[in-house]
Enzyme design. Structure first.
Site, PDB file in Angstrom:
ATOM      1  N   LYS A   1      68.119  72.788 102.799  1.00 10.06           N
ATOM      2  CA  LYS A   1      69.254  73.236 101.968  1.00 10.06           C
ATOM      3  C   LYS A   1      69.922  72.030 101.291  1.00 10.06           C
ATOM      4  O   LYS A   1      70.230  72.076 100.111  1.00 10.06           O
ATOM      5  CB  LYS A   1      70.293  73.983 102.826  1.00 10.06           C
ATOM      6  CG  LYS A   1      69.726  75.213 103.534  1.00 10.06           C
ATOM      7  CD  LYS A   1      70.781  75.953 104.331  1.00 10.06           C
ATOM      8  CE  LYS A   1      71.380  75.163 105.484  1.00 10.06           C
ATOM      9  NZ  LYS A   1      70.411  74.812 106.562  1.00 10.06           N
TER      10      LYS A   1
ATOM     11  N   ARG B   1      77.929  81.594 106.983  1.00  4.76           N
ATOM     12  CA  ARG B   1      77.070  81.572 108.163  1.00  4.76           C
ATOM     13  C   ARG B   1      77.380  82.685 109.146  1.00  4.76           C
ATOM     14  O   ARG B   1      76.715  82.792 110.175  1.00  4.76           O
ATOM     15  CB  ARG B   1      77.285  80.255 108.899  1.00  4.76           C
ATOM     16  CG  ARG B   1      76.279  79.186 108.562  1.00  4.76           C
ATOM     17  CD  ARG B   1      76.837  77.904 109.121  1.00  4.76           C
ATOM     18  NE  ARG B   1      75.834  77.110 109.735  1.00  4.76           N
ATOM     19  CZ  ARG B   1      75.400  75.969 109.203  1.00  4.76           C
ATOM     20  NH1 ARG B   1      75.839  75.552 108.050  1.00  4.76           N
ATOM     21  NH2 ARG B   1      74.516  75.264 109.855  1.00  4.76           N
TER      22      ARG B   1
ATOM     23  N   ARG C   1      64.776  63.246 110.729  1.00  2.26           N
ATOM     24  CA  ARG C   1      65.737  63.019 109.643  1.00  2.26           C
ATOM     25  C   ARG C   1      66.526  61.729 109.871  1.00  2.26           C
ATOM     26  O   ARG C   1      66.986  61.448 110.975  1.00  2.26           O
ATOM     27  CB  ARG C   1      66.714  64.184 109.550  1.00  2.26           C
ATOM     28  CG  ARG C   1      67.867  63.881 108.582  1.00  2.26           C
ATOM     29  CD  ARG C   1      68.662  65.093 108.183  1.00  2.26           C
ATOM     30  NE  ARG C   1      69.125  65.869 109.307  1.00  2.26           N
ATOM     31  CZ  ARG C   1      69.638  67.082 109.194  1.00  2.26           C
ATOM     32  NH1 ARG C   1      69.719  67.645 108.008  1.00  2.26           N
ATOM     33  NH2 ARG C   1      70.057  67.716 110.256  1.00  2.26           N
TER      34      ARG C   1
ATOM     35  N   ARG D   1      71.653  61.886 112.897  1.00  6.27           N
ATOM     36  CA  ARG D   1      72.799  62.757 113.175  1.00  6.27           C
ATOM     37  C   ARG D   1      72.879  63.089 114.656  1.00  6.27           C
ATOM     38  O   ARG D   1      71.866  63.347 115.291  1.00  6.27           O
ATOM     39  CB  ARG D   1      72.671  64.056 112.358  1.00  6.27           C
ATOM     40  CG  ARG D   1      73.476  64.019 111.094  1.00  6.27           C
ATOM     41  CD  ARG D   1      73.203  65.149 110.159  1.00  6.27           C
ATOM     42  NE  ARG D   1      73.339  66.490 110.720  1.00  6.27           N
ATOM     43  CZ  ARG D   1      73.251  67.599 109.996  1.00  6.27           C
ATOM     44  NH1 ARG D   1      73.060  67.500 108.680  1.00  6.27           N
ATOM     45  NH2 ARG D   1      73.370  68.779 110.553  1.00  6.27           N
TER      46      ARG D   1
ATOM     47  N   ARG E   1      71.059  75.051 117.878  1.00  6.67           N
ATOM     48  CA  ARG E   1      71.368  75.365 116.476  1.00  6.67           C
ATOM     49  C   ARG E   1      70.430  76.443 115.943  1.00  6.67           C
ATOM     50  O   ARG E   1      70.843  77.329 115.194  1.00  6.67           O
ATOM     51  CB  ARG E   1      71.275  74.103 115.611  1.00  6.67           C
ATOM     52  CG  ARG E   1      72.465  73.172 115.821  1.00  6.67           C
ATOM     53  CD  ARG E   1      72.199  71.769 115.283  1.00  6.67           C
ATOM     54  NE  ARG E   1      71.983  71.724 113.869  1.00  6.67           N
ATOM     55  CZ  ARG E   1      71.327  70.740 113.241  1.00  6.67           C
ATOM     56  NH1 ARG E   1      70.833  69.722 113.933  1.00  6.67           N
ATOM     57  NH2 ARG E   1      71.170  70.765 111.943  1.00  6.67           N
TER      58      ARG E   1
HETATM   59  P1  AP5 Z   1      67.813  68.907 104.919  1.00  6.49           P
HETATM   60  O1  AP5 Z   1      67.732  69.040 103.434  1.00  6.49           O
HETATM   61  O2  AP5 Z   1      68.845  67.988 105.491  1.00  6.49           O
HETATM   62  O3  AP5 Z   1      67.902  70.362 105.592  1.00  6.49           O
HETATM   63  P2  AP5 Z   1      69.142  71.300 105.785  1.00  6.49           P
HETATM   64  O4  AP5 Z   1      68.656  72.698 105.670  1.00  6.49           O
HETATM   65  O5  AP5 Z   1      70.278  70.888 104.893  1.00  6.49           O
HETATM   66  O6  AP5 Z   1      69.461  70.967 107.306  1.00  6.49           O
HETATM   67  P3  AP5 Z   1      70.830  70.768 108.084  1.00  6.49           P
HETATM   68  O7  AP5 Z   1      70.451  70.296 109.450  1.00  6.49           O
HETATM   69  O8  AP5 Z   1      71.778  69.894 107.295  1.00  6.49           O
HETATM   70  O9  AP5 Z   1      71.360  72.212 108.124  1.00  6.49           O
HETATM   71  P4  AP5 Z   1      72.371  72.776 109.066  1.00  6.49           P
HETATM   72  O10 AP5 Z   1      72.632  74.058 108.393  1.00  6.49           O
HETATM   73  O11 AP5 Z   1      72.022  72.853 110.492  1.00  6.49           O
HETATM   74  O12 AP5 Z   1      73.542  71.654 109.074  1.00  6.49           O
HETATM   75  P5  AP5 Z   1      74.974  71.601 108.394  1.00  6.49           P
HETATM   76  O13 AP5 Z   1      75.228  70.203 108.039  1.00  6.49           O
HETATM   77  O14 AP5 Z   1      75.150  72.657 107.373  1.00  6.49           O
HETATM   78  O15 AP5 Z   1      66.360  68.459 105.437  1.00  6.49           O
HETATM   79  C1  AP5 Z   1      66.116  68.174 106.803  1.00  6.49           C
HETATM   80  C2  AP5 Z   1      65.057  67.056 106.905  1.00  6.49           C
HETATM   81  O16 AP5 Z   1      63.824  67.548 106.368  1.00  6.49           O
HETATM   82  C3  AP5 Z   1      65.399  65.791 106.082  1.00  6.49           C
HETATM   83  O17 AP5 Z   1      64.926  64.669 106.779  1.00  6.49           O
HETATM   84  C4  AP5 Z   1      64.622  65.978 104.767  1.00  6.49           C
HETATM   85  O18 AP5 Z   1      64.279  64.733 104.197  1.00  6.49           O
HETATM   86  C5  AP5 Z   1      63.388  66.758 105.254  1.00  6.49           C
HETATM   87  N1  AP5 Z   1      62.878  67.687 104.244  1.00  6.49           N
HETATM   88  C6  AP5 Z   1      63.598  68.518 103.436  1.00  6.49           C
HETATM   89  N2  AP5 Z   1      62.782  69.254 102.647  1.00  6.49           N
HETATM   90  C7  AP5 Z   1      61.511  68.887 102.974  1.00  6.49           C
HETATM   91  C8  AP5 Z   1      60.227  69.297 102.517  1.00  6.49           C
HETATM   92  N3  AP5 Z   1      60.082  70.253 101.539  1.00  6.49           N
HETATM   93  N4  AP5 Z   1      59.136  68.734 103.079  1.00  6.49           N
HETATM   94  C9  AP5 Z   1      59.263  67.796 104.068  1.00  6.49           C
HETATM   95  N5  AP5 Z   1      60.458  67.341 104.532  1.00  6.49           N
HETATM   96  C10 AP5 Z   1      61.571  67.897 103.989  1.00  6.49           C
HETATM   97  O19 AP5 Z   1      75.909  72.035 109.626  1.00  6.49           O
HETATM   98  C11 AP5 Z   1      76.081  71.190 110.748  1.00  6.49           C
HETATM   99  C12 AP5 Z   1      77.061  71.842 111.717  1.00  6.49           C
HETATM  100  O20 AP5 Z   1      78.333  72.004 111.062  1.00  6.49           O
HETATM  101  C13 AP5 Z   1      76.693  73.248 112.195  1.00  6.49           C
HETATM  102  O21 AP5 Z   1      75.827  73.220 113.319  1.00  6.49           O
HETATM  103  C14 AP5 Z   1      78.075  73.816 112.537  1.00  6.49           C
HETATM  104  O22 AP5 Z   1      78.541  73.303 113.769  1.00  6.49           O
HETATM  105  C15 AP5 Z   1      78.949  73.235 111.444  1.00  6.49           C
HETATM  106  N6  AP5 Z   1      79.019  74.107 110.243  1.00  6.49           N
HETATM  107  C16 AP5 Z   1      78.606  73.798 108.991  1.00  6.49           C
HETATM  108  N7  AP5 Z   1      78.830  74.827 108.158  1.00  6.49           N
HETATM  109  C17 AP5 Z   1      79.386  75.808 108.902  1.00  6.49           C
HETATM  110  C18 AP5 Z   1      79.828  77.133 108.599  1.00  6.49           C
HETATM  111  N8  AP5 Z   1      79.725  77.663 107.367  1.00  6.49           N
HETATM  112  N9  AP5 Z   1      80.333  77.884 109.632  1.00  6.49           N
HETATM  113  C19 AP5 Z   1      80.470  77.362 110.885  1.00  6.49           C
HETATM  114  N10 AP5 Z   1      80.070  76.133 111.221  1.00  6.49           N
HETATM  115  C20 AP5 Z   1      79.524  75.354 110.240  1.00  6.49           C
END
Ligand code: AP5
Length: 217
Positions: A15, A90, A129, A162, A173
């Site tokens: 994402k 979410r 990552r 992270r 997660r």
């Molecule tokens: P990346 O692009 O970082 O993936 P992502 O889907 O953004 O993963 P996240 O871990 O950031 O998502 P998340 O939803 O768990 O975390 P968030 O920060 O929102 O890619 C991941 C890796 O893969 C990278 O190394 C990248 O280089 C690689 N990659 C990408 N595409 C690729 C491809 N096509 N091929 C190969 N490699 C690839 O949330 C974190 C925490 O915050 C949550 O757990 C929660 O506690 C809180 N939080 C955030 N938003 C909310 C909400 N709305 N409600 C409640 N709690 C929330």
């Protein structure tokens, strides 16, 4: 009409990676609720101190905290510009509240884009990552390694892992995604908002091409 988009999918689906590219290509802002929370944790604000307990455990931060972030964002810098929502909504209350907020502003969500990647690949992506602490550039030791180990290609700063990418937290997660977030796909399928499933288990540029094609860009 503003072009608000929701990028949806499990942790590690890409994402953030795709959201940055889409925002750049379509001249949109990107709101990653995860990035906003991590910045608050780094600054040690009251919101960051509260959020950290949940994030480190792989749990969701309470809806009222998240909705406060989104409300402020829509009233501020995003008032005049479309937004790529990354990692939001979410939960069902978050989705319902977003619909109400955007409805009041007469800016309905243009599309929900669901990135699909199997669990084994997600776990490998998250464990590999690395993020630049200075400029935020993303790397992956398995799929997109930096030229020099643990150094950012763009600015030379140290790369970090992270805290919530530890194996046990990653497992939690993924469970939380399946229990609390995946059901929103059904919510959007029953709504008038267009929803598209995209195979996210392909090279970054192939996924990006598909997303742009689905948006007619
Ligand atoms: P990346 O692009 O970082 O993936 P992502 O889907 O953004 O993963 P996240 O871990 O950031 O998502 P998340 O939803 O768990 O975390 P968030 O920060 O929102 O890619 C991941 C890796 O893969 C990278 O190394 C990248 O280089 C690689 N990659 C990408 N595409 C690729 C491809 N096509 N091929 C190969 N490699 C690839 O949330 C974190 C925490 O915050 C949550 O757990 C929660 O506690 C809180 N939080 C955030 N938003 C909310 C909400 N709305 N409600 C409640 N709690 C929330």
């Amino acid at each position: 009409m503003k072009r608000d988009l929701i990028l949806f999918g499990p942790p590690g689906a890409g994402k953030g990676t795709q959201g940055v590219l889409l925002a750049d290509r379509l001249t949109l802002l990107r709101l990653s609720t995860g990035d906003v929370l991590r910045a608050a944790v780094r600054r040690g604000t009251p919101m960051g101190i509260e959020a950290r307990r949940y994030m480190d455990a792989g749990e969701l931060v309470p809806d009222d905290v998240i909705l406060g972030i989104v409300r402020d964002y829509l009233a501020g810098e995003a008032a005049e510009t479309g937004v790529v929502f990354d990692g939001f909504p979410r939960t069902l209350p978050q989705a319902e509240r977003l619909d109400a907020l955007l409805g009041e502003l007469d800016r309905p969500v243009r599309a929900v884009l669901v990135l699909e990647v199997d669990d084994d690949t997600l776990i490998k992506r998250l464990s590999g990552r690395r993020t630049c602490g200075s400029c935020g550039a993303l790397y992956n030791v398995f799929f997109e390694p930096p030229r020099e180990a643990d150094r950012c290609d763009a600015c030379g700063s140290a790369l970090t892992q992270r805290a919530d990418d530890e194996p046990e937290t990653v497992r939690r997660r993924l469970e939380v995604y399946n229990e609390q977030t995946a059901p929103l796909i059904d919510y959007y399928e029953r709504s008038s908002t267009p929803l598209h499933h995209v195979d996210g288990d392909r090279p970054v540029d192939a996924v990006q091409r598909d997303l742009l094609a689905l948006l007619g860009s």
